[in-house]
Every structure is written in structure tokens, then in C-alpha cells.
Design a protein around this motif. Structure first.
Motif, PDB file in Angstrom:
ATOM      1  N   ARG A  58       9.861   1.520   2.833  1.00  0.00           N
ATOM      2  CA  ARG A  58      10.923   0.790   2.580  1.00  0.00           C
ATOM      3  C   ARG A  58      12.244   1.646   2.021  1.00  0.00           C
ATOM      4  N   ASN A  87       7.521  -2.331   6.082  1.00  0.00           N
ATOM      5  CA  ASN A  87       8.432  -2.036   4.925  1.00  0.00           C
ATOM      6  C   ASN A  87       9.668  -1.484   5.562  1.00  0.00           C
TER       7      ASN A  87
ATOM      8  N   ARG B  58       9.360  -7.673  -2.136  1.00  0.00           N
ATOM      9  CA  ARG B  58       7.988  -7.095  -1.505  1.00  0.00           C
ATOM     10  C   ARG B  58       6.845  -7.305  -2.354  1.00  0.00           C
ATOM     11  N   ASN B  87      11.595  -8.416   3.262  1.00  0.00           N
ATOM     12  CA  ASN B  87      10.737  -7.454   2.357  1.00  0.00           C
ATOM     13  C   ASN B  87       9.245  -8.323   2.000  1.00  0.00           C
ATOM     14  N   TYR B  88       9.293  -9.273   2.696  1.00  0.00           N
ATOM     15  CA  TYR B  88       8.055 -10.274   2.888  1.00  0.00           C
ATOM     16  C   TYR B  88       7.166  -9.695   3.777  1.00  0.00           C
ATOM     17  N   ASP B 421       0.563  -0.394   0.353  1.00  0.00           N
ATOM     18  CA  ASP B 421       1.743  -1.021  -0.242  1.00  0.00           C
ATOM     19  C   ASP B 421       1.076  -2.418  -1.055  1.00  0.00           C
ATOM     20  N   ASP B 449       3.854   1.130  -5.068  1.00  0.00           N
ATOM     21  CA  ASP B 449       4.234  -0.404  -5.650  1.00  0.00           C
ATOM     22  C   ASP B 449       4.433  -0.266  -7.190  1.00  0.00           C
TER      23      ASP B 449
END
Lengths: 559, 559
Positions: A58, A87, B58, B87-88, B421, B449
């Protein structure tokens, strides 16, 4: 020795470079192996290739966005198969709306592993839907000789497509079968360059003359929204001078400072002090959607003649304020208009200059606690040749209203979809030019992309981050949501129990907490030598009160 | 007083709750306002509604995934319009493959703001493509009386669709027009519950008898992959006893510990010590793709008869090792097989038990520096009624081979797409049951994360994180990439200059660095009272050597 995998990836990478892709941002994984290794080798062999590694995809995508936004060149992204590719979506969305040519190279599992329970395998075909301009799948491990030629030609064409106005992101999906190790240390092929020139759309001489006639009217004005494509600012300033136009210059227009630039339009409209004599007869508008939401609504409600020009945004008009849309290149139109006769009277311009100056002086005088609108002035003296990235939400609004840099600097923000995500990474992308770069952000936006701070280690560029810490989502205190007191803090204020100094320590950043905005003014003038975080503590309630008082002062001074 | 916006959102939320949505995970924004506020009100009024706020979408999505994975109930997500919704995607991808019923509520701008340059407006229709089972747009601000009825019915049906096997995520897009403030403090409507019962698919008595006959063969075996749907483990254990089956029990099967469970199959195959007398005649397989990649390849290459059963994965067979696919519910098939005659002899079982016991004893005896394979044993004594989330890459592999908990605990991982992630967030989601929860992760996955750690403040649940810090991507040292020495560290090893203790300080976590795995054993037995990070420092090179020596020891002991 020929190895299809190695040969075709070399062709693919060379084709990208030939079309101007010089920055590659890699998020490593297993499936990316052959491309990542050959990229590393290519970087060693060529001076015009730069590879940055960022493990958070991301962040990597927003970083690429920041680079491309600043250089106006395409940037390639490389991800391993599976959720890693997902991402990229937020940054791809932003790139799509703000016309940034990102090339997403998504590695994939080969067809025999699709939909049969193989690990790290998701549907990657057309993954980003209509957020990308094009989707192409290329099987590099196919030893048919036409495939290599196809890669040379097609990949170059695809970069051309990404760059064609309006520019935008594309996806190239690359299924790869094990074994994934390329052969290193062999010679690289020569790839024939495809000449792709992206032309300028002109508006035609009859239209130019008609438009010039409009601009010669006594009350003509210019509205500049955000500049996405890298306008010739000097020519735009000449245009303002040529027709003596006051310019409602968005903070992202790169037009400030200029004697023709009028800032603070949103604030003036909020205070309702734009009198009839300030109302333009005609407005010529360039650029993206202005930061000020009020300005286009005002133009519409006041029934002012608006001509919207550009190749990226013309016709995109959510306020429905423009009666004429000209789909043509800004720079081309500006050049044409400069060739027409101009004007010499400046009455209307002087009226606007006076109002704008009064507004700015009011922001200086007040000595309110927690008045975040005073931060823009504290950032006026950024380094010469400097750059500024502005986070969304409150920072961009205050900066749009009250920011006038001492000298011309490049300013950017993510104003396509206006998300708060990826802001740190995008600022690092901007910093990749090597010019001294500052980011102005709130605490919530800083948190959302905290992983972007890792780029201070991976990208080896310094960055100054000014974080206005008002403990949560400051903007909501200005919205009707503030009335729902029982649920406000958990649902909107969302205060995060994060200590900024600890973030700085985690990333080995220089840290300073600043109470005095004069000190901030001096601090930011000096370029950072590594990651530097300057915290300005603020308070959401005080800030709302200060803004209300400022509006009152504007009313009193200008009504 | 009737307000269409308020009324219809109340119906929407009530319909979700009636179908079993009790957890709502909100990432606030402006567009989410009416739903977020009414959710907050609903939470106050109802005991069966829990709202968690997470500003990073996210992380919010992976958190929801973790909740749904553990409870086997649908979880709703709420995002504001724009890039927030993008972001999902990573978590939606994982949910799609691992059959988790997430309900993504994406708020949107109304139609008149689409594609015209309005801020925070992106294409949200069918945003997640075929990663969701269904896309529905609902305009709640439509005062036609049929609309309210439609919402009651359609939303309940959609949750049913998400739950229908194979379960999966869906998207409901909600365009909302200003003003966005709902009316608070009014009564809530009564919504009629739609009875939606998701049935069990049976395999038919003739097939059951044929399968039972296979299982009565002297060398029948069971292979259990990851359990996604919450099997009746007691019944599965009865089945193993009924037919005296050795069970190749994946670490995610929730079948360990059991006298029938054989662990370490991947390690045994790597050491090439499975002799002919251990080769099964027939294997009955349940569950997702096993963590061990070698086991299915072995079954295929040894031409062993495999019957793959289930409603989620049957027919999904990337190793093409199964000749018979039974599309039926695991629990239903198990119940049917228990009603058939079983067997009493256990020779084959005992042979496998011996091999498995030998393997585990070898991991205990060695005293290698940095032998990460000894970490599983150190986690054997987690709290009674405890839960364990395992990160991908190296942790899941070592745990699959060598982990046998002292008592039954719930174990999960993101093994649909096997991404790194969102792991912290998913572990917090698991912890929402209130049971003592431990996460085993590497440092790279922790970093990816890191924002998920904010859930320790937002979700108010404790979590123990055991982070094996080998300074980068440990798994690549085991792969051919390790041969590319010149480019290895920047492209694959990707060491991150992050000090774990500083992460702990940033999030006010309890921190311990542990050298002695006996101490780790004792530490993890005690449930955490807040966020607790235990760092186990490791070394990638030493770990590779240790694993190689272990393989050698296995060869010597079992050849």
C-alpha cells in the motif's frame, strides 16, 4: 545461453525504461523473484534506473504516486501474487482520478494453479477494474520467438497509453511458473525504441479569439485548480499579466506567490464579504477540482460565465458552474491566448488584491490559542527550490486559504479522491527528486500511513514532517456531526493514544515539539538531513473557536 | 416524526442484526455519518451489537476477518467513500478464498456527484469484482414506501447469501446525499425476521457405504487440511477412532492434540523417510489446502487413492492428487460414516504414531543456536480455552511440522491467499471472543500490519504477540533466491531497522525479550492482561543450518 524467462523479462524491463520508466518500486515476494533480480542487475548496469524496495505494498503504491506526481514520468510497481496486489488499489484509485501514469506489474501464478486452491493465488485479471486504463496479461515464459517482439512493442505501447492524456494507471499481469531463478550476469539485449510522442490538443484559432475577447472584459478573472500535469507556470503568470487578471489560485496550482494570485477565496465566501463589485463577468478555469468547495458553488449561484479548459478535467464539473467546456491542453491554450491582444487597465485586479491582502493580514494579527490557520504563514519560508506535500482534511483547507510561500515551490497533495491514506509515502515519493521536501499533516493521517515512514530507510531521502497533533479528526468538529455529542468522540473525533515522539524514536527520526510558530518558521527553512518530525500540538475545540473568530474579523473588516 | 434516511438505515442495520451480524467495524469518515451514528445508538440499545472503530480500513477489514473466522458469524464493515473502500480489497480477497462472510458496507456519493470531479468519489460499483459473491446498491434516501420493505427483505437475503456454503464476502454500496445527519433518540422499528436456514449437503447412503468400505482397508488414512467452517472436532476424533485411522492433521485442522494426529508430514517427506509400509492405500481428505505443500504432491506421485470431501474446497485441487471429489458437508459426511461399521485393528496407526513421536523427540533434543523449529514446543502450554493465530511464511511452516498443543485450542491463520498483510488485525479479531489469544509472527509480518496494534486501544482486548525477529524475510533463505548473493539482502532479506521494543513503547505494550525458550513456555501460559509483545531474537543463517541438521537427524533416525 538463452533462457526464455531471463530474455523476455530483460526485454520487458528495457522496454519500460525506453519509454521513460526510471523508477521501479518493488515489494518483494517469491513470485517477483526473476523480475526483482533482473531489476537489481539492470540498476547496477544503468544510471537511469532506480529501484526502491518497500515491503508494504500500500505504501509502495502511494510512494510511486508521489514520484510520478512530481516528475510527471511513469513509475513501475512490482508486487508478488495474492493479496499483495490488492494493497495497490487505494493508490491506483487516486492515480486514476488525478491522472498519474503508474504501471502496476502484478506477478501471478501460472494458469494451472488458478482456482484450484493453490496458495497466494487470487483473481488478478483486470484486478483494478475501471480504475486502470488497460489490463494486459503477458506470459514471459513462452519461447515462441514472436513473443519477445510482442513484449518489446506492446510494453512500450502500454507506457504510451498510460501517458496519453488524460494519463492514468495501467496493469500488466505476469504469470510466472517455477523455477523462478533468472540467469544473472549475461549481456542485456538491445531493444528498438518505439517513438511515442504524446501530442497537445489545440483549441482552434476562432475559439482562441472568442476567448481572448472574453478575457479583455473589465471584470475577467482566472480560476486555477490543482495542477496535475506540470503547467508552464511562467506562461500562466504572463497570461495573468497580459490580461491583468486576478487569479483565484488554488494552493495546488503552483501559481503562488504572484501579485496576481488571490488566496483565501473559501474563507472570503464563508464570511460572505464578496461584494457585487468584486463579482467577475467571466472566469477562465484551468486544472482539477479546486480545494475550495465554495468557489464553484459561488460561480454557479452568481450565474457567472465560466469557461473550463483542460484535457484532464474539462467537462468534469460537479458544481455545474461552467457553461463552456474546452477540451484542449492548458499550455497550448495559454500560448494561443498570449498571442492575442491584451489589456492595460487593472482596476478589478487591484480591488481583489486589496481584499486578499486584508484577509491575510487578519490571520497574522490574531493571537488565538490553537489557531491552526496560522500554521500556513509559519511554512512560508521553506528552502529555495523546496517542495511541499499537503495532507487532506484540515491541512489542505487551511493552506488553500492562507498559504503564500515566500518564493515559488512545488506543492502537491492527493486531491483526486482526497483520501487520507498513503500520505507519508506520497511525500517520500515527492522527496525522491532530491529537493528539500516538507509534509504538512494531521495526526490521524500520519497514523494511517505510519508504515510509510519506513521509506526514510529504504529510499534514502530526507523529509521534514510537520504534524499538527489535535488528537484525532479535526475536520469533524467543523461539521454537523459535532452536534451528536454522545457519540462524537468514538465515532468521529477518534483520538488515538499515540505519542508522536515515540513514532520518531521508532524510525530514528529527529524530533522537535514546537509551541512557537516563529520557531517553526525558522526550523522548516533549514532542509532536513534525515527524517525530521516536528510536532505542533493543537486542540480541536480551540481551533474551531479560533476559526469562528477569524470569520467574524473578516466580516468586520470587509463588509 | 419520519425521516427517510433515519428510518431506512435503522431498517438496514436491524436486518443485518436479525441475520446474525453482531460485530460492526467502522472506519469513520464524513459519508459514513448517518450509519455510524445510528450504529452507535443501536449499540447503546442492544446487548447483541458491538461496534469497533478502526481508522485504518485495511486493518479494519482484516480485523473483521479475524472475528468472522473465529465466530463463524457474518461481520459488517463500514467505510467512507473514496480510496477508503479500496483498502478493504486485500482482506476481501482472503475472505473470498477462505469463505468468510464479510459484509462490506461502502458508503458512496450520490449519483449526481459521480464522475464529475467531486471529491472522495471513485467507482464503487462492484468494486471488489469477483472477490465478492454479490454487489448490491441501496439508495436509502428514497421515500417510496416499498423501499423500506425492500431493505428489510433484501439485506436479510444478502446476509443469507454470504452465509450460504461456500460462504464469502459481499458488498453493499450505499450512496448518501447531504444532509447526512440522522435523527437520534427516536424509537427503532420492528423488522420481521426472515427465516434463513443454511442446510447441510449430504452425500447419499450408497456413497457413504462405499466410502466406509474404503476406510475399513488396513492402510486407510485421513488428511485434514485447515478447518474454515468450525467442524465438530469431537466427531472427527470419533471417526478416527472408529476406523483406527492415522490422521495427517494440519496445524489449522484444530484436530491436535489427539493420539490419532500425525504431525510433521512435510518434514518427514523432506527427509525422505516415509517407507513403503507407511504408504496408505486410501486417504480421505477434508478441509482447505494443507499447509504442507509436499503432502499432496506425495499422494499424487505415489498414486494413492484420495477422496476429497467438503463443500468449500472439494474439487479445488492444485496438486491434482484426488481421484474422487465429494461435494458435501464435512460434518454430515462424518456423521454418516460413524453410523457404518468400523474396525478394531490399529497396526497402521501405530506405525505412524511411532514415526511422528520420533520426529518430535528429535526437535526437542537438538540444541542448535537459532533453531526456530523449537519455538512450537515453547508454545505448547497456552492457556486452557486459549486461541492461537499463526502468521504466514516461516511461522506457519514450523508450527505445522512441530506443534502439538498440550490441550485443545482454537488455531487460525490467513491461509486462503497466504498473504502476510493484516495479520495483527486478524489476531485481534480472533481475540474478540474474550479468550486468551496468542499470535506467533515474524518481524516482517509484524511490520506490514503495525497499524493493527492500534486495535489494542480500540478493541479493548488483550493479545500476546510472540515475534520471532530474524531481521527480515526468513523464508527466502530456504529458497533458490538465496543463491543470488549480490542482490539477496536488499531484494529478499529486506532487513528492517526496526527495534521491536520501541514498537511496544509506542503502543504502551508490555515488552519482554526472551532468549530461553523454557521461559517463553512459561510466559505464554499466563494470559496477557493488555497488549504484550514477546520478542524472540533469531538469525536467518543459523536457522537454515539448524533446519538442515534436523533433516539429517531425521534421516538417520528413521531411514
Amino acid at each position: 545461453m538463452t533462457d526464455t524467462l531471463t530474455t523476455n523479462i530483460k526485454h520487458l524491463l528495457t522496454a519500460l525504461v525506453l519509454q521513460g520508466v526510471h523508477d521501479f518500486v518493488v515489494s518483494p515476494g517469491s513470485r517477483t523473484t526473476p523480475i526483482a533480480l533482473l531489476l537489481a542487475e539492470m540498476q547496477k548496469l544503468r544510471d537511469d534506473v532506480r529501484v526502491t524496495v518497500d515491503v508494504d505494498e500500500r505504501s509502495a503504491a502511494f510512494f510511486s504516486l508521489g514520484i510520478a506526481k512530481t516528475t510527471h514520468q511513469p513509475v513501475a510497481l512490482l508486487a508478488t501474487s495474492g493479496t499483495a496486489t490488492g494493497n495497490y488499489l487505494p493508490a491506483i484509485m487516486e492515480a486514476s482520478i488525478s491522472h498519474i501514469p503508474l504501471i502496476a506489474l502484478t506477478t501471478d501464478r501460472p494458469q494451472e494453479l488458478q482456482e484450484v486452491g493453490a496458495p497466494q493465488t487470487v483473481h488478478q485479471a483486470n484486478l483494478y477494474g475501471d480504475h486502470t486504463k488497460s489490463f494486459t496479461a503477458i506470459t514471459v515464459q513462452d519461447n515462441n520467438e514472436d513473443v519477445t517482439d510482442y513484449i518489446d512493442y506492446r510494453v512500450q505501447e502500454l507506457v504510451g497509453l498510460a501517458m496519453t492524456k488524460p494519463a492514468g494507471p495501467i496493469q500488466i499481469n505476469l504469470p510466472l511458473r517455477k523455477p523462478l531463478m533468472p540467469i544473472l550476469g549475461e549481456t542485456w539485449p538491445t531493444v528498438a525504441t518505439q517513438q511515442i510522442l504524446v501530442g497537445q490538443q489545440q483549441m482552434g484559432w476562432q475559439n482562441v479569439q472568442a476567448l481572448a475577447a472574453l478575457l479583455r472584459k473589465p471584470k475577467a478573472m482566472m480560476l486555477l485548480g490543482p495542477d496535475e500535469v506540470g503547467w508552464n507556470i511562467a506562461k500562466l503568470k504572463q497570461l495573468a499579466a497580459h490580461y491583468q487578471l486576478p487569479v483565484l489560485a488554488d494552493v495546488l496550482s503552483n501559481f503562488r506567490p504572484s501579485e496576481y494570485a488571490i488566496s483565501g477565496i473559501d474563507s472570503l465566501l464563508a464570511a460572505d464579504v464578496i461584494k457585487d463589485d468584486l463579482k467577475p463577468e467571466v472566469v477562465i478555469r484551468f486544472g482539477g477540482t479546486p480545494v475550495s468547495a465554495k468557489v464553484t458553488a459561488w460561480l454557479r449561484d452568481a450565474k457567472i460565465t465560466v469557461v473550463q479548459i483542460g484535457q484532464e478535467h474539462a467537462g468534469h464539473d460537479h458544481a455545474r458552474h461552467a457553461q463552456t467546456t474546452v477540451i484542449a491542453d492548458t499550455d497550448a491554450v495559454v500560448a494561443d491566448l498570449l498571442a492575442e491582444p491584451g489589456v492595460r487597465k487593472a482596476t478589478f485586479l487591484e480591488q481583489w488584491q486589496k481584499v486578499s491582502a486584508t484577509l491575510l493580514s487578519l490571520t497574522m494579527k490574531t493571537d488565538e490559542q490553537g489557531a491552526e490557520y496560522q500554521i500556513p504563514a509559519a511554512l512560508a519560508d521553506l528552502p529555495e527550490n523546496g517542495q511541499l506535500f499537503i495532507a487532506n482534511s484540515m491541512p489542505i483547507r487551511d493552506m488553500d486559504n492562507y498559504y503564500v510561500p515566500n518564493h515559488s515551490i512545488k506543492i502537491a497533495a492527493n486531491r483526486g479522491a482526497n483520501g487520507i491514506d498513503g500520505t507519508i509515502s506520497s511525500a517520500f515519493g515527492m522527496a525522491m527528486t532530491g529537493k528539500p521536501t516538507t509534509l504538512l499533516t494531521g495526526d490521524l493521517t500520519l497514523f494511517h500511513d505510519m508504515n510509510g515512514l519506513m521509506l526514510s530507510h529504504q529510499a534514502h531521502v530526507p523529509l521534514t514532517i510537520v504534524v499538527v497533533n489535535n488528537q484525532g479528526g479535526g475536520i469533524f468538529s467543523f461539521l454537523p456531526q459535532a452536534a451528536a455529542k454522545a457519540y462524537f468522540e468514538p465515532m468521529f473525533g477518534t483520538p488515538l493514544p499515540i505519542v508522536i515522539e515515540r513514532i520518531a524514536r521508532l524510525y530514528d527520526a529527529e524530533y522537535k515539539s514546537v509551541d512557537d510558530l516563529n520557531l517553526l518558521y525558522e526550523l522548516v527553512h533549514k532542509p532536513a538531513t534525515r527524517l525530521r518530525i516536528i510536532e505542533v500540538k493543537s486542540n480541536r475545540e480551540q481551533n474551531v473557536v479560533a476559526h469562528q473568530k477569524l470569520t467574524q474579523a473578516i466580516k468586520e473588516a470587509l463588509s
